[in-house]
Design an enzyme around this catalytic site. Structure first.
Site, PDB file in Angstrom:
ATOM      1  NE  ARG A   1      46.440 110.670 180.041  1.00 17.19           N
ATOM      2  CZ  ARG A   1      47.041 111.067 181.169  1.00 17.19           C
ATOM      3  NH1 ARG A   1      46.360 111.647 182.120  1.00 17.19           N
ATOM      4  NH2 ARG A   1      48.330 110.865 181.340  1.00 17.19           N
TER       5      ARG A   1
ATOM      6  CE1 TYR B   1      23.553 103.128 173.207  1.00 14.02           C
ATOM      7  CE2 TYR B   1      25.245 102.964 174.888  1.00 14.02           C
ATOM      8  CZ  TYR B   1      24.836 102.800 173.594  1.00 14.02           C
ATOM      9  OH  TYR B   1      25.706 102.301 172.663  1.00 14.02           O
TER      10      TYR B   1
ATOM     11  CG  ASP C   1      22.570 110.255 177.027  1.00 12.10           C
ATOM     12  OD1 ASP C   1      22.605 110.937 175.982  1.00 12.10           O
ATOM     13  OD2 ASP C   1      23.014 109.094 177.103  1.00 12.10           O
TER      14      ASP C   1
ATOM     15  CE  LYS D   1      25.392 106.342 169.140  1.00  9.55           C
ATOM     16  NZ  LYS D   1      24.858 106.261 170.478  1.00  9.55           N
TER      17      LYS D   1
HETATM   18  C1  LIG Z   1      25.208 105.681 171.699  1.00 10.01           C
HETATM   19  C2  LIG Z   1      24.720 106.220 172.959  1.00 10.01           C
HETATM   20  C3  LIG Z   1      25.544 106.288 174.082  1.00 10.01           C
HETATM   21  C4  LIG Z   1      26.946 105.753 174.077  1.00 10.01           C
HETATM   22  O1  LIG Z   1      27.774 106.485 173.229  1.00 10.01           O
HETATM   23  P1  LIG Z   1      29.098 105.895 172.559  1.00 10.01           P
HETATM   24  O2  LIG Z   1      29.598 107.045 171.771  1.00 10.01           O
HETATM   25  O3  LIG Z   1      28.700 104.720 171.747  1.00 10.01           O
HETATM   26  O4  LIG Z   1      29.999 105.520 173.686  1.00 10.01           O
HETATM   27  C5  LIG Z   1      25.040 106.836 175.252  1.00 10.01           C
HETATM   28  N1  LIG Z   1      23.772 107.285 175.307  1.00 10.01           N
HETATM   29  C6  LIG Z   1      22.939 107.229 174.256  1.00 10.01           C
HETATM   30  C7  LIG Z   1      21.554 107.727 174.389  1.00 10.01           C
HETATM   31  C8  LIG Z   1      23.379 106.690 173.039  1.00 10.01           C
HETATM   32  O5  LIG Z   1      22.549 106.622 172.007  1.00 10.01           O
END
Ligand SMILES: *Cc1c(COP(=O)(O)O)cnc(C)c1O
Length: 394
Positions: free
Chosen positions: A60, A113, A185, A210
């Site tokens: 962790r 998101y 982000d 992603k």
């Molecule tokens: C998918 C996504 C998230 C969340 O990510 P997870 O890995 O599903 O928790 C946050 N911001 C954006 C822009 C995303 O496409």
């Protein structure tokens, strides 16, 4: 000289973690599938226990596979360091909860998101944090929203699902004058297409689920920032416990090795498909930052090197026609997420149906005939042919 000044990104993703390779004496990285690491003696244990982000104390707190991912991601984003988390939301929540406290004010965008929007609408206010939501395309709205207690501005560009952009350099200039932290982000761009830190952003968060992982097989998150902020965020991270498993970190590491080449093909395929869609009579509109018709195309060219996999477009037709189109596609799977090797498609209104009413969907920019397509690595001519045969069925 730092790695990211010496090497190009194609080289960085393969060699930024080389000191661990030398230590291990293997070509492929070792997977440290262990929750805990033994010390030689109690003096060493005391030292391990008091070293922040120790890579071999307790998973962790850190793990050698995490360490390798961190080195590559920091070099790709041009930040001093990075942290890894169990998901993108884990990264976002950890950053927010480590940076804001009761009485602080946060500025966020009208579209985010979905789960991030929920944090802004519900979670932060529950802890007595004030949130102002602004139109991300309106720079003066950011300026007007700033208050004496503004602590942090959260940005996301391009944004889901409208693919609108935020002017990163302009917002960070506003924030810097007043000592406000800017978090961005960068999931929809990837560090290959956009480097927010170069434009003044303090903390960059990613859903590594992603593009970074790139194979639709893990959930993971990354935070890229300075040593100073990482120390504070890591402290909260160990309490929140959004931990990436060593195996998933290893899969992320494997994904990162090919990120630059995948992005090159994805950028090429997506722009070609967006241009193709724009010329089809059955299509009402296409939103893609790489298209000249995108309202912020100049900004896109200014702050992005490529425009990513996601294309949003509207079918000429109603909800049912859009459903027929999405169902008729053979190559792109009807699934959420994006940035993987395979194309994915969703009928946006169908995804949001359970969460927003019709009026809220209109405000969020999601008409009933909206489709979100994440372009993969298939041959572009096959993707075009698949879209054509599906359009014939609406
Ligand atoms: C998918 C996504 C998230 C969340 O990510 P997870 O890995 O599903 O928790 C946050 N911001 C954006 C822009 C995303 O496409």
């Amino acid at each position: 000289m730092k790695n990211n000044e010496k090497y190009n990104r194609e080289t960085l993703v393969l060699h930024a973690d080389h000191e661990w390779g030398e230590k291990e004496g293997t070509v492929a990285p070792a997977i440290y599938y262990t929750s805990t690491f033994p010390a030689k003696d109690s003096a060493e244990f005391a030292e391990m226990a008091s070293t922040p982000q120790h890579p071999q104390y307790y998973t962790r707190y850190g793990n050698p596979v995490h360490e390798r991912v961190k080195m590559i991601m920091a070099d790709l984003e041009g930040t001093e360091t990075a942290l890894v988390t169990g998901s993108g939301m884990g990264a976002i929540t950890t950053v927010l909860l480590s940076m804001v406290a009761t009485g602080d004010h946060v500025i966020a965008q009208k579209s985010h998101y979905m789960s991030t929007a929920k944090i802004m609408d519900e979670m932060l206010p529950r802890f007595g944090v004030e949130v102002t939501i602004v139109d991300q395309t309106d720079l003066s709205a950011f300026g007007d929203a700033i208050k004496p207690n503004t602590k942090l501005i959260l940005l996301e560009t391009p944004v889901n699902p409208t693919l609108l952009l935020t002017d990163l350099a302009a917002v960070t200039t506003l924030a810097k004058e007043r000592g406000i932290l800017v978090v961005a982000d960068n999931t929809f761009a990837s560090p290959i297409n956009q480097r927010p830190h170069d434009l003044g952003v303090d903390v960059i968060v990613h859903s590594a689920t992603k593009y970074l992982g790139g194979h639709s097989d893990i959930t993971a998150g990354v935070i890229c920032t300075s040593h100073e902020l990482a120390e504070v965020i890591w402290d909260t991270h160990t309490s929140i416990g959004s931990v990436l498993s060593p195996m998933d970190a290893w899969l992320l590491l494997r994904g990162l090795r090919t990120l630059p080449v995948r992005m090159e093909r994805i950028n090429y395929n997506a722009l070609a498909l967006a241009e193709f869609l724009e010329n089809q009579p059955e299509i009402e509109s296409v939103s893609y930052p790489g298209l000249v018709s995108h309202p912020q195309h100049d900004l896109a060219k200014q702050q992005m090197k490529g425009f990513g996999a996601v294309i949003a477009f509207a079918i000429k037709g109603d909800y049912a026609a859009t459903q027929r189109f999405v169902s008729a596609l053979n190559l792109s799977l009807n699934a959420v997420s994006l940035g993987g090797v395979e194309s994915l498609v969703i009928h946006s209104a169908a995804m949001w149906e359970g969460h927003l009413n019709e009026e809220q969907m209109k405000v969020a920019g999601i008409p009933p005939n909206y489709v979100r397509y994440s372009v993969g690595l298939e041959h572009i001519e096959d993707l075009k042919a698949d879209v054509l045969q599906a359009l014939a069925k609406i």
